[in-house]
Design an enzyme around this catalytic site. Structure first.
Site, PDB file in Angstrom:
ATOM      1  N   ARG A 227       0.864  -1.180   0.000  1.00  0.00           N
ATOM      2  CA  ARG A 227       0.000   0.000   0.000  1.00  0.00           C
ATOM      3  C   ARG A 227       0.905   1.236   0.000  1.00  0.00           C
ATOM      4  O   ARG A 227       2.003   1.213   0.571  1.00  0.00           O
ATOM      5  CB  ARG A 227      -0.889   0.044   1.245  1.00  0.00           C
ATOM      6  CG  ARG A 227      -2.069  -0.921   1.210  1.00  0.00           C
ATOM      7  CD  ARG A 227      -3.138  -0.476   0.216  1.00  0.00           C
ATOM      8  NE  ARG A 227      -4.306  -1.340   0.229  1.00  0.00           N
ATOM      9  CZ  ARG A 227      -4.535  -2.327  -0.647  1.00  0.00           C
ATOM     10  NH1 ARG A 227      -3.677  -2.592  -1.593  1.00  0.00           N
ATOM     11  NH2 ARG A 227      -5.646  -3.025  -0.576  1.00  0.00           N
ATOM     12  N   HIS A 275      -1.602   0.406  -9.715  1.00  0.00           N
ATOM     13  CA  HIS A 275      -2.334  -0.520  -8.822  1.00  0.00           C
ATOM     14  C   HIS A 275      -2.951  -1.686  -9.617  1.00  0.00           C
ATOM     15  O   HIS A 275      -4.161  -1.920  -9.571  1.00  0.00           O
ATOM     16  CB  HIS A 275      -3.415   0.234  -8.026  1.00  0.00           C
ATOM     17  CG  HIS A 275      -3.828  -0.505  -6.784  1.00  0.00           C
ATOM     18  ND1 HIS A 275      -4.165   0.116  -5.611  1.00  0.00           N
ATOM     19  CD2 HIS A 275      -3.959  -1.835  -6.521  1.00  0.00           C
ATOM     20  CE1 HIS A 275      -4.485  -0.786  -4.695  1.00  0.00           C
ATOM     21  NE2 HIS A 275      -4.363  -1.987  -5.233  1.00  0.00           N
TER      22      HIS A 275
HETATM   23  P1  NDP Z   1      -2.107 -11.549   4.742  1.00  0.00           P
HETATM   24  O1  NDP Z   1      -2.925 -10.956   5.827  1.00  0.00           O
HETATM   25  O2  NDP Z   1      -2.401 -12.933   4.289  1.00  0.00           O
HETATM   26  O3  NDP Z   1      -0.562 -11.525   5.166  1.00  0.00           O
HETATM   27  C1  NDP Z   1      -0.023 -10.451   5.839  1.00  0.00           C
HETATM   28  C2  NDP Z   1       1.389 -10.799   6.307  1.00  0.00           C
HETATM   29  O4  NDP Z   1       1.954  -9.609   6.889  1.00  0.00           O
HETATM   30  C3  NDP Z   1       1.421 -11.878   7.375  1.00  0.00           C
HETATM   31  O5  NDP Z   1       2.501 -12.727   7.154  1.00  0.00           O
HETATM   32  C4  NDP Z   1       1.645 -11.080   8.672  1.00  0.00           C
HETATM   33  O6  NDP Z   1       2.373 -11.786   9.654  1.00  0.00           O
HETATM   34  C5  NDP Z   1       2.498  -9.945   8.156  1.00  0.00           C
HETATM   35  N1  NDP Z   1       2.417  -8.783   9.063  1.00  0.00           N
HETATM   36  C6  NDP Z   1       1.356  -7.994   9.341  1.00  0.00           C
HETATM   37  N2  NDP Z   1       1.678  -7.044  10.236  1.00  0.00           N
HETATM   38  C7  NDP Z   1       2.978  -7.258  10.534  1.00  0.00           C
HETATM   39  C8  NDP Z   1       3.885  -6.621  11.414  1.00  0.00           C
HETATM   40  N3  NDP Z   1       3.534  -5.574  12.169  1.00  0.00           N
HETATM   41  N4  NDP Z   1       5.142  -7.102  11.480  1.00  0.00           N
HETATM   42  C9  NDP Z   1       5.519  -8.159  10.737  1.00  0.00           C
HETATM   43  N5  NDP Z   1       4.702  -8.816   9.879  1.00  0.00           N
HETATM   44  C10 NDP Z   1       3.450  -8.373   9.795  1.00  0.00           C
HETATM   45  O7  NDP Z   1      -2.165 -10.537   3.513  1.00  0.00           O
HETATM   46  P2  NDP Z   1      -2.069 -10.867   1.950  1.00  0.00           P
HETATM   47  O8  NDP Z   1      -0.818 -11.611   1.709  1.00  0.00           O
HETATM   48  O9  NDP Z   1      -3.338 -11.449   1.458  1.00  0.00           O
HETATM   49  O10 NDP Z   1      -1.979  -9.386   1.329  1.00  0.00           O
HETATM   50  C11 NDP Z   1      -0.952  -8.496   1.701  1.00  0.00           C
HETATM   51  C12 NDP Z   1      -1.247  -7.103   1.175  1.00  0.00           C
HETATM   52  O11 NDP Z   1      -1.027  -7.036  -0.230  1.00  0.00           O
HETATM   53  C13 NDP Z   1      -2.690  -6.622   1.321  1.00  0.00           C
HETATM   54  O12 NDP Z   1      -2.994  -6.217   2.633  1.00  0.00           O
HETATM   55  C14 NDP Z   1      -2.716  -5.472   0.329  1.00  0.00           C
HETATM   56  O13 NDP Z   1      -2.293  -4.290   0.976  1.00  0.00           O
HETATM   57  C15 NDP Z   1      -1.696  -5.875  -0.721  1.00  0.00           C
HETATM   58  N6  NDP Z   1      -2.340  -6.202  -2.007  1.00  0.00           N
HETATM   59  C16 NDP Z   1      -2.014  -5.436  -3.094  1.00  0.00           C
HETATM   60  C17 NDP Z   1      -2.553  -5.698  -4.323  1.00  0.00           C
HETATM   61  C18 NDP Z   1      -2.136  -4.930  -5.520  1.00  0.00           C
HETATM   62  O14 NDP Z   1      -2.684  -5.146  -6.612  1.00  0.00           O
HETATM   63  N7  NDP Z   1      -1.180  -4.029  -5.405  1.00  0.00           N
HETATM   64  C19 NDP Z   1      -3.529  -6.790  -4.511  1.00  0.00           C
HETATM   65  C20 NDP Z   1      -3.796  -7.537  -3.313  1.00  0.00           C
HETATM   66  C21 NDP Z   1      -3.231  -7.224  -2.105  1.00  0.00           C
HETATM   67  P3  NDP Z   1       1.637 -12.810  10.663  1.00  0.00           P
HETATM   68  O15 NDP Z   1       0.929 -13.810   9.787  1.00  0.00           O
HETATM   69  O16 NDP Z   1       2.753 -13.423  11.423  1.00  0.00           O
HETATM   70  O17 NDP Z   1       0.669 -12.026  11.471  1.00  0.00           O
HETATM   71  C1  OXD Z   2      -6.495  -5.665  -2.886  1.00  0.00           C
HETATM   72  C2  OXD Z   2      -6.013  -4.754  -3.898  1.00  0.00           C
HETATM   73  O1  OXD Z   2      -6.124  -5.473  -1.727  1.00  0.00           O
HETATM   74  O2  OXD Z   2      -6.549  -4.775  -5.014  1.00  0.00           O
HETATM   75  O3  OXD Z   2      -7.225  -6.615  -3.208  1.00  0.00           O
HETATM   76  O4  OXD Z   2      -5.095  -3.967  -3.669  1.00  0.00           O
END
Ligand code: NDP
Ligand code: OXD
Length: 312
Positions: A227, A275
């Site tokens: 993000r 995006h």
């Molecule tokens: P998940 O919730 O499955 O995974 C998030 C990961 O981040 C977990 O491993 C979590 O660790 C880790 N995490 C969260 N907070 C912390 C912290 N404070 N310190 C260390 N690790 C942390 O998310 P997704 O993989 O599904 O998606 C990730 C992001 O990708 C979305 O939130 C979105 O912002 C972005 N995205 C972007 C898109 C685009 O087109 N650009 C499309 C889709 C998503 P733990 O499991 O140990 O808590």
């Molecule tokens: C999502 C994205 O979070 O599109 O799904 O960024």
């Protein structure tokens, strides 16, 4: 069940796909002037809903967000604090994200940004410096649904891959799990290419900042499809201008679309995409939302339930 629906950007395909999968439910399209028996609504499917979307829904219990990252959604005015928010988990985004990041990693490893700059000056930048994939260390911030799929693809391409998360993870073959806030500086210092796939939360806002960039090896590269709020824009610009970082590929921004006046547009070392790293796919999203609704109807907890306190 009556489900209220609003999804910005849907041309009607997602709504039709949901209706086909949920024939026994009544999916009611929200609009400001629609007459809706609001007390009958118990669930909602939404993305970027207008402020008034959540007004007067006393019996709403579940909201299905048509996205993986729900930071923006959670800030929607009126989203009741006590409803369960369920997000998309992967739903076809993992492979798209793996392709996006692999592209950026190859771009950086094969120094394509240097050749692009040389081309502008008609300079034949022949040299023999090359870093093998195995000697290129990729650090992925996040080891969730997307991070682990990306990591697996990069490891299959022979890169040296680690993922950083809050807790320790069992990750695909060849991928190292690093965890906890204290491990972050060392993680950054061992990342030639840093990829941000974290959710945007209070804790992760501004995580891509000057202090982190200083810890990275000189000439490192940053890829941010997480993000815009993860990145401190000015710090990135400074790190690029001093050569601490050699380039960045950015898919997400503080303000989207990125304003015309933003310096990233013209920065020769920044590669911008609008995006598109991983889009919500109609059929996969509809399948997953329908499955989650069926799961809730059985009294079970669906995948992708958001911890409202944690923010993801
Ligand atoms: P998940 O919730 O499955 O995974 C998030 C990961 O981040 C977990 O491993 C979590 O660790 C880790 N995490 C969260 N907070 C912390 C912290 N404070 N310190 C260390 N690790 C942390 O998310 P997704 O993989 O599904 O998606 C990730 C992001 O990708 C979305 O939130 C979105 O912002 C972005 N995205 C972007 C898109 C685009 O087109 N650009 C499309 C889709 C998503 P733990 O499991 O140990 O808590
Ligand atoms: C999502 C994205 O979070 O599109 O799904 O960024």
């Amino acid at each position: 069940m009556k489900i209220l629906y609003y999804c910005e950007g849907d041309s009607g395909n997602l709504l039709s796909a949901l209706q086909a999968r949920l024939p026994s439910h009544d999916i009611i399209e929200w609009s400001a002037d629609a007459v809706i028996a609001k007390s009958e609504i118990t669930a909602a499917i939404a993305w970027m809903p207008p402020e008034a979307f959540f007004d007067d829904l006393p019996n709403l219990t579940h909201v299905y967000a048509v996205a993986a990252g729900v930071d923006h959604f959670m800030k929607t005015a009126g989203l009741p604090a006590d409803v369960d928010v369920i997000r998309l988990t992967d739903a076809g985004m993992g492979q798209q994200m793996a392709e996006y990041v692999l592209y950026g990693v190859l771009h950086a490893q094969r120094q394509m940004h240097e050749f692009q700059l040389a081309q502008l000056e008609k300079h034949w930048a022949h040299h023999l410096d090359a870093r093998a994939a195995t000697d290129t260390r990729i650090g992925i911030l996040g080891a969730g649904q997307l991070g682990r799929i990306v990591a697996e693809r990069l490891a299959l391409n022979r890169f040296t891959v680690s993922c950083w998360s809050r807790g320790q993870k069992k990750l695909p073959a060849g991928v190292t799990s690093v965890f906890g806030g204290e491990a972050l500086p060392e993680f950054a210092s061992s990342s030639d290419i840093l990829v941000c796939l974290l959710p945007l939360t209070v804790e992760t806002t501004g995580i891509l900042n000057g202090d982190l960039f200083k810890q990275m090896p000189r000439g490192a590269f940053v890829i941010n499809p997480g993000r815009g709020g993860h990145l401190v824009d000015k710090d990135l610009q400074d790190a690029l201008d001093t050569g601490q970082l050699s380039g960045a590929m950015l898919d997400v921004f503080h303000e989207e679309p990125l304003p015309d006046t933003h310096p990233f547009w013209e920065h020769p070392r920044v590669l911008i995409t609008p995006h598109i790293a991983a889009k919500s796919l109609v059929n996969e999203s509809a399948d997953q939302i329908a499955d989650s609704i069926a799961c809730v109807a059985r009294g079970e907890q669906p995948a992708g339930i958001v911890d409202r306190h944690r923010g993801y």
